[in-house]
Design a protein around this motif. Structure first.
Motif, PDB file in Angstrom:
ATOM      1  N   TYR A 285       0.823  -1.210   0.000  1.00  0.00           N
ATOM      2  CA  TYR A 285       0.000   0.000   0.000  1.00  0.00           C
ATOM      3  C   TYR A 285       0.860   1.264   0.000  1.00  0.00           C
ATOM      4  N   TYR A 286       0.277   2.308  -0.551  1.00  0.00           N
ATOM      5  CA  TYR A 286       0.884   3.647  -0.607  1.00  0.00           C
ATOM      6  C   TYR A 286       0.197   4.541   0.412  1.00  0.00           C
ATOM      7  N   GLY A 287       0.986   5.318   1.149  1.00  0.00           N
ATOM      8  CA  GLY A 287       0.416   6.272   2.090  1.00  0.00           C
ATOM      9  C   GLY A 287       1.268   7.525   2.174  1.00  0.00           C
ATOM     10  N   ILE A 288       0.646   8.643   2.526  1.00  0.00           N
ATOM     11  CA  ILE A 288       1.352   9.909   2.707  1.00  0.00           C
ATOM     12  C   ILE A 288       1.522  10.150   4.198  1.00  0.00           C
ATOM     13  N   VAL A 289       2.752  10.370   4.630  1.00  0.00           N
ATOM     14  CA  VAL A 289       3.056  10.544   6.049  1.00  0.00           C
ATOM     15  C   VAL A 289       2.337  11.785   6.592  1.00  0.00           C
ATOM     16  N   SER A 290       1.819  11.679   7.785  1.00  0.00           N
ATOM     17  CA  SER A 290       0.929  12.707   8.345  1.00  0.00           C
ATOM     18  C   SER A 290       1.567  14.083   8.478  1.00  0.00           C
ATOM     19  N   ASN A 291       2.875  14.164   8.687  1.00  0.00           N
ATOM     20  CA  ASN A 291       3.509  15.470   8.897  1.00  0.00           C
ATOM     21  C   ASN A 291       4.331  15.946   7.705  1.00  0.00           C
ATOM     22  N   THR A 292       4.065  15.407   6.521  1.00  0.00           N
ATOM     23  CA  THR A 292       4.837  15.821   5.349  1.00  0.00           C
ATOM     24  C   THR A 292       4.616  17.289   5.011  1.00  0.00           C
ATOM     25  N   GLN A 293       5.666  17.904   4.454  1.00  0.00           N
ATOM     26  CA  GLN A 293       5.578  19.262   3.947  1.00  0.00           C
ATOM     27  C   GLN A 293       5.638  19.261   2.417  1.00  0.00           C
ATOM     28  N   ASN A 294       5.652  18.065   1.825  1.00  0.00           N
ATOM     29  CA  ASN A 294       5.832  17.941   0.377  1.00  0.00           C
ATOM     30  C   ASN A 294       4.665  17.177  -0.257  1.00  0.00           C
ATOM     31  N   ILE A 295       3.458  17.628   0.019  1.00  0.00           N
ATOM     32  CA  ILE A 295       2.268  16.904  -0.441  1.00  0.00           C
ATOM     33  C   ILE A 295       2.208  16.820  -1.970  1.00  0.00           C
ATOM     34  N   ASP A 296       2.535  17.900  -2.658  1.00  0.00           N
ATOM     35  CA  ASP A 296       2.454  17.895  -4.121  1.00  0.00           C
ATOM     36  C   ASP A 296       3.341  16.807  -4.723  1.00  0.00           C
ATOM     37  N   TYR A 297       4.561  16.704  -4.221  1.00  0.00           N
ATOM     38  CA  TYR A 297       5.474  15.673  -4.732  1.00  0.00           C
ATOM     39  C   TYR A 297       5.046  14.282  -4.284  1.00  0.00           C
ATOM     40  N   ALA A 298       4.451  14.201  -3.107  1.00  0.00           N
ATOM     41  CA  ALA A 298       3.944  12.910  -2.626  1.00  0.00           C
ATOM     42  C   ALA A 298       2.837  12.398  -3.546  1.00  0.00           C
TER      43      ALA A 298
END
Length: 227
Positions: A205-218
Motif C-alpha cells: 500500500y501507498y500512504g502519505i506521512v501525516s507530517n509531510t511538507q511535500n504533499i504535491d510531490y507525494a
C-alpha cells in the motif's frame, strides 16, 4: 626591549646568511622554521574547502520515500533516477530520496528488527519521510497509529474516484470522529511497482506521512507509479 632587539637582529642575521645560499638550502631553512605554520595553514584550508564544497553541493530534497519490506532486488538508485526524470528535476540542485532498506517484522529476536523499526519511526516523526510503501501488515500497524494522512482531504476528486476500489481504510486516532477514512491505496497493479519488482506476490500500500511538507510531490509519486 633588549630581548626584542636581539630577536630582530637574529632574524636579520639569518636572512642575510641565507641570501647567499642555494634555493634548496633556502627551502630547507624555510621548512625547518615554518613547517608548523605551513601544516596548520594547509589543514585549515582543507577543512574550509571541505565545508564550502559540502554547502555548495548540498541538494534540496523534494520528496523522501520509504519502502518497507520491499523485495531485496529493488534498486534505490534506479528508482530514484527514474522518478527524478519523471519530475524533470535539476539534479545538480534537487534530489529524490528513496530508501528500500526498511525491513520490519514481528520477530523481536531478530538483531535488526528493533533497529529498522526505530529508524523508521524516528525519520517519520522528524519529518524526514513523505511517502511510505509497505506490505499490508506494516501498513496496518502504522496506519492505526496515525502515521498516515486522510487521503480524502488531499487527493482531487478525480483521483478519489479513480482509486475508490483500492483504498485502505482506518480510524485515525487523532480524528474527532470514529469514521473509517482512506489512508492508503493498494499498489500491486501499479505499473512501476511491477516494473521494478518491488512487492512481487505481496499486497502493498501507498500512504502519505501525516507530517509531510511535500504533499504535491507525494501525490506526484502516486501518479508516477501508476503511469
Amino acid at each position: 626591549m633588549k630581548n626584542t632587539d636581539s630577536l630582530q637582529d637574529e632574524i636579520r642575521m639569518q636572512h642575510k646568511k641565507m641570501s647567499h645560499e642555494s634555493f634548496s638550502k633556502k627551502l630547507e631553512y624555510f621548512w625547518d622554521y615554518y613547517k608548523i605554520q605551513v601544516m596548520i595553514t594547509v589543514l585549515l584550508a582543507c577543512m574550509f574547502g571541505s565545508i564550502l564544497n559540502g554547502i555548495i553541493s548540498q541538494k534540496e530534497t523534494m520528496v523522501s520515500i520509504a519502502l518497507i519490506n520491499a523485495f531485496p532486488n529493488a534498486e534505490d538508485e534506479l528508482l530514484i533516477e527514474d522518478f527524478e526524470s519523471y519530475l524533470g528535476l535539476n539534479t545538480k540542485k534537487q534530489q529524490v530520496l528513496i530508501d528500500s532498506t526498511y525491513y520490519l517484522d514481528d520477530d523481536s529476536s531478530s538483531p535488526y528488527a528493533t533497529t529498522y523499526s526505530q529508524k523508521f519511526s524516528t525519520n517519520a516523526m522528524a519529518g524526514k519521510l513523505d511517502v511510505v510503501l509497505a506490505d499490508s501488515d506494516n501498513f496496518n500497524f502504522y496506519g492505526n497509529q496515525g502515521f498516515f494522512q486522510n487521503l480524502s482531504l488531499i487527493l482531487p476528486q478525480e483521483m478519489l474516484d479513480m482509486y475508490e476500489d483500492s483504498f485502505y481504510y482506518a480510524d485515525l486516532p487523532y480524528d474527532e470522529t470514529t469514521d473509517l477514512v482512506p489512508i492508503g491505496i493498494k499498489i500491486n497493479s501499479a505499473s512501476k511497482i511491477g516494473e521494478f519488482a518491488c512487492y512481487p506476490g505481496v499486497d502493498a500500500y501507498y500512504g502519505i506521512v501525516s507530517n509531510t511538507q511535500n504533499i504535491d510531490y507525494a501525490v506526484s509519486y502516486l501518479n508516477y507509479i501508476n503511469e
